[in-house]
Motif scaffolding. Structure first.
Motif, PDB file in Angstrom:
ATOM      1  N   GLU A 107       0.848  -1.206   0.000  1.00  0.00           N
ATOM      2  CA  GLU A 107       0.000   0.000   0.000  1.00  0.00           C
ATOM      3  C   GLU A 107       0.871   1.239   0.000  1.00  0.00           C
ATOM      4  OE1 GLU A 107      -4.325  -0.113   1.951  1.00  0.00           O
ATOM      5  OE2 GLU A 107      -2.727  -0.497   3.380  1.00  0.00           O
ATOM      6  N   VAL A 108       0.587   2.130  -0.949  1.00  0.00           N
ATOM      7  CA  VAL A 108       1.252   3.436  -0.973  1.00  0.00           C
ATOM      8  C   VAL A 108       0.364   4.418  -0.212  1.00  0.00           C
ATOM      9  CG1 VAL A 108       2.189   5.280  -2.409  1.00  0.00           C
ATOM     10  CG2 VAL A 108       2.270   2.909  -3.210  1.00  0.00           C
ATOM     11  N   CYS A 109       0.927   5.073   0.799  1.00  0.00           N
ATOM     12  CA  CYS A 109       0.167   6.019   1.630  1.00  0.00           C
ATOM     13  C   CYS A 109       0.677   7.438   1.407  1.00  0.00           C
ATOM     14  CB  CYS A 109       0.315   5.663   3.111  1.00  0.00           C
ATOM     15  SG  CYS A 109      -0.128   3.967   3.495  1.00  0.00           S
ATOM     16  N   LYS A 110      -0.199   8.298   0.928  1.00  0.00           N
ATOM     17  CA  LYS A 110       0.139   9.714   0.817  1.00  0.00           C
ATOM     18  C   LYS A 110      -0.440  10.440   2.011  1.00  0.00           C
ATOM     19  CE  LYS A 110      -0.249  13.814  -2.103  1.00  0.00           C
ATOM     20  NZ  LYS A 110      -0.863  14.407  -3.312  1.00  0.00           N
ATOM     21  N   LYS A 111       0.429  10.924   2.903  1.00  0.00           N
ATOM     22  CA  LYS A 111      -0.022  11.564   4.125  1.00  0.00           C
ATOM     23  C   LYS A 111      -0.507  12.985   3.856  1.00  0.00           C
ATOM     24  CE  LYS A 111       3.036  10.947   7.433  1.00  0.00           C
ATOM     25  NZ  LYS A 111       4.371  10.747   8.053  1.00  0.00           N
ATOM     26  N   ILE A 112      -1.149  13.568   4.833  1.00  0.00           N
ATOM     27  CA  ILE A 112      -1.708  14.914   4.679  1.00  0.00           C
ATOM     28  C   ILE A 112      -0.627  15.932   4.331  1.00  0.00           C
ATOM     29  CG2 ILE A 112      -2.817  16.806   5.952  1.00  0.00           C
ATOM     30  CD1 ILE A 112      -4.468  14.690   7.414  1.00  0.00           C
ATOM     31  N   ASP A 113       0.566  15.763   4.895  1.00  0.00           N
ATOM     32  CA  ASP A 113       1.657  16.713   4.625  1.00  0.00           C
ATOM     33  C   ASP A 113       2.387  16.421   3.313  1.00  0.00           C
ATOM     34  OD1 ASP A 113       3.101  14.442   5.179  1.00  0.00           O
ATOM     35  OD2 ASP A 113       4.049  15.212   6.998  1.00  0.00           O
ATOM     36  N   GLY A 114       1.916  15.413   2.541  1.00  0.00           N
ATOM     37  CA  GLY A 114       2.511  15.103   1.248  1.00  0.00           C
ATOM     38  C   GLY A 114       3.542  13.986   1.277  1.00  0.00           C
ATOM     39  N   GLU A 115       4.000  13.580   2.445  1.00  0.00           N
ATOM     40  CA  GLU A 115       5.000  12.511   2.541  1.00  0.00           C
ATOM     41  C   GLU A 115       4.404  11.188   2.061  1.00  0.00           C
ATOM     42  OE1 GLU A 115       7.689  10.089   5.869  1.00  0.00           O
ATOM     43  OE2 GLU A 115       6.417  11.783   6.482  1.00  0.00           O
ATOM     44  N   VAL A 116       5.216  10.386   1.361  1.00  0.00           N
ATOM     45  CA  VAL A 116       4.780   9.083   0.860  1.00  0.00           C
ATOM     46  C   VAL A 116       5.406   7.982   1.705  1.00  0.00           C
ATOM     47  CG1 VAL A 116       4.856   7.485  -1.087  1.00  0.00           C
ATOM     48  CG2 VAL A 116       4.422   9.909  -1.493  1.00  0.00           C
ATOM     49  N   VAL A 117       4.552   7.060   2.189  1.00  0.00           N
ATOM     50  CA  VAL A 117       4.991   5.920   2.986  1.00  0.00           C
ATOM     51  C   VAL A 117       4.455   4.655   2.320  1.00  0.00           C
ATOM     52  CG1 VAL A 117       4.803   4.759   5.222  1.00  0.00           C
ATOM     53  CG2 VAL A 117       5.049   7.240   5.136  1.00  0.00           C
ATOM     54  N   ILE A 118       5.266   3.584   2.298  1.00  0.00           N
ATOM     55  CA  ILE A 118       4.836   2.317   1.709  1.00  0.00           C
ATOM     56  C   ILE A 118       4.679   1.283   2.816  1.00  0.00           C
ATOM     57  CG2 ILE A 118       5.432   0.467   0.090  1.00  0.00           C
ATOM     58  CD1 ILE A 118       6.990   2.578  -1.503  1.00  0.00           C
ATOM     59  N   LEU A 119       3.520   0.609   2.843  1.00  0.00           N
ATOM     60  CA  LEU A 119       3.219  -0.383   3.866  1.00  0.00           C
ATOM     61  C   LEU A 119       3.143  -1.770   3.256  1.00  0.00           C
ATOM     62  CD1 LEU A 119       0.332   1.310   5.913  1.00  0.00           C
ATOM     63  CD2 LEU A 119       2.786   1.448   6.343  1.00  0.00           C
ATOM     64  N   TYR A 120       3.673  -2.740   3.991  1.00  0.00           N
ATOM     65  CA  TYR A 120       3.487  -4.149   3.637  1.00  0.00           C
ATOM     66  C   TYR A 120       2.972  -4.862   4.893  1.00  0.00           C
ATOM     67  CZ  TYR A 120       4.419  -9.007   2.436  1.00  0.00           C
ATOM     68  OH  TYR A 120       4.279 -10.352   2.204  1.00  0.00           O
ATOM     69  N   GLU A 121       1.784  -5.429   4.773  1.00  0.00           N
ATOM     70  CA  GLU A 121       1.129  -6.055   5.913  1.00  0.00           C
ATOM     71  C   GLU A 121       1.060  -5.100   7.107  1.00  0.00           C
ATOM     72  OE1 GLU A 121       3.161  -9.744   6.610  1.00  0.00           O
ATOM     73  OE2 GLU A 121       2.140 -10.757   4.953  1.00  0.00           O
ATOM     74  N   ASN A 122       0.666  -3.836   6.790  1.00  0.00           N
ATOM     75  CA  ASN A 122       0.461  -2.753   7.760  1.00  0.00           C
ATOM     76  C   ASN A 122       1.741  -2.311   8.485  1.00  0.00           C
ATOM     77  OD1 ASN A 122      -2.337  -2.438   7.325  1.00  0.00           O
ATOM     78  ND2 ASN A 122      -2.743  -4.231   8.589  1.00  0.00           N
ATOM     79  N   LYS A 123       2.893  -2.658   7.917  1.00  0.00           N
ATOM     80  CA  LYS A 123       4.164  -2.208   8.492  1.00  0.00           C
ATOM     81  C   LYS A 123       4.913  -1.400   7.454  1.00  0.00           C
ATOM     82  CE  LYS A 123       4.611  -6.228  11.554  1.00  0.00           C
ATOM     83  NZ  LYS A 123       5.439  -7.431  11.902  1.00  0.00           N
ATOM     84  N   LYS A 124       5.617  -0.364   7.901  1.00  0.00           N
ATOM     85  CA  LYS A 124       6.373   0.496   6.969  1.00  0.00           C
ATOM     86  C   LYS A 124       7.510  -0.291   6.347  1.00  0.00           C
ATOM     87  CE  LYS A 124       5.441   4.824   9.435  1.00  0.00           C
ATOM     88  NZ  LYS A 124       6.038   6.020  10.087  1.00  0.00           N
TER      89      LYS A 124
END
Length: 374
Positions: free
Chosen positions: A357-374
């Protein structure tokens, strides 16, 4: 000890008329007409007369002197302020400003009569009022949310969105201006509300696309939604065990609809008085002055059912835009035209063929999750 009273002709007339009514010689409606009082006032006067006799007819001395003596000069000052500075304020708002800024304390009705007599206020015809739904018994049981596109700053032609949330029980409000009404903008308002008050039970919203999708799950998924046709906000609220309720009519969200009517009246004028000319300054005024004033004046004291946020919940990730991506053979994914190389993490050396899962946070930072872990 014998009581002594100062009897006036007015009191003698009241005594005689009430005696006539008590002896059934005239009706109480006729007595009210003769006394120059309403029927309800006459009923109260009759009750006092039966309980206390002549003493019940005496006019009670005022507990305190009137707020202010009306003089021609004072009336002219009020008229001047009304026509120059507060020409479009409603009477309640005008009354508040006279008291807080000009040291003129008058009752609402006194001020209204001054304005009517000087052709500065036109009384409205009485409307038919409908019974409203009762408030929830506890704060945190139901929060209403909506947005209003409006020209909030008179000297700025651009319209912005005001996104607001209001508790159905205690009327606490949080709101913020945005140039566009997006999913992230709504997420930011919900997140800030939770940070201020805690977790609530249910959120009452309209059927806008960022709250409720009517498309088939497959199509919605392909254009950037989540599985099973959930919207981003639905998914975020589900993670926090908050129920999302979609209203079918504006009347269903009556409390927040009335809030916008209040804000479109008072907030616009307050921004004008402060000389605010841009929405950044408007947001600063809204957060630091207007909302604290509103909540201190209109928030009701009721029992609270808000719950604290558990430590395992990261609001940065909960209120982010989530997009599923399948990892390529070279251990990369694509998102918004960019290629991300995934490094070995959490005991996994190669993510090829797996879903992340690619997560775009409110501040614009992109985080990638695998099985709900970064």
């Amino acid at each position: 000890m014998t009581k002594k009273f100062l009897i006036t002709e007015d009191i003698v007339d009241r005594y005689r008329i009430l005696q006539e009514a008590l002896q059934k010689r005239i009706t109480l409606k006729d007595a009210a007409l003769l006394l120059g009082l309403s029927y309800r006032q006459t009923l109260r006067l009759k009750k006092r007369f039966l309980q206390n006799g002549l003493e019940g007819l005496l006019r009670k001395a005022p507990l305190k002197p009137p707020n202010l003596k009306l003089t021609p000069d004072l009336i002219q000052k009020i008229i001047h302020l009304r026509t120059t500075l507060y020409y479009d304020f409603n009477i309640s708002h005008f009354k508040d400003k006279l008291a807080s800024l000009h040291n003129i304390s008058l009752s609402y009705e006194t001020l209204r009569q001054i304005l009517i007599k000087n052709a500065l206020h036109q009384p409205k015809k009485k409307r038919k009022f409908y019974k409203r739904r009762k408030r929830m018994p506890k704060a945190g049981m139901l929060v209403q949310m909506d947005s209003s596109l409006h020209q909030w700053i008179e000297d700025v032609s651009e319209k912005w969105w005001l996104i607001a949330m209001i508790d159905d029980a205690d009327s606490f409000v949080y709101a913020r201006f945005y140039p566009k009404e997006t999913a992230l903008a709504n997420m930011e308002v919900i997140r800030t509300y939770i940070e201020k008050r805690g977790l609530f039970k249910a959120l009452y919203v309209d059927r806008a696309s960022h709250f409720k999708t009517t498309r088939h799950a497959g199509v919605h998924y392909q254009v950037g939604g989540t599985e099973y046709g959930e919207t981003q906000i639905e998914r975020a609220l589900k993670e926090l065990d908050i129920i999302l309720i979609n209203a079918y009519t504006p009347q269903a969200k009556g409390r927040v609809e009335r809030l916008f009517g209040f804000f479109q009246d008072r907030l616009i004028k307050e921004l004008r008085l402060k000389g605010i000319r841009d929405y950044e300054s408007a947001n600063e005024f809204l957060q630091e002055e207007f909302l604290p004033w509103y909540n201190s004046r209109y928030k009701k004291e009721v029992e609270s059912s808000y719950k604290p946020l558990s430590l395992d919940k990261d609001l940065d990730l909960v209120f982010s835009l989530r997009y599923a991506r399948k990892v390529n053979k070279d251990n990369t994914i694509r998102y918004l035209g960019r290629i991300y190389q995934l490094m070995p993490s959490g005991g996994v050396k190669n993510f090829s063929g797996r879903w992340v899962e690619v997560c775009k946070k409110i501040d614009g930072e992109v985080v990638i999750l695998y099985e709900n872990k970064k």
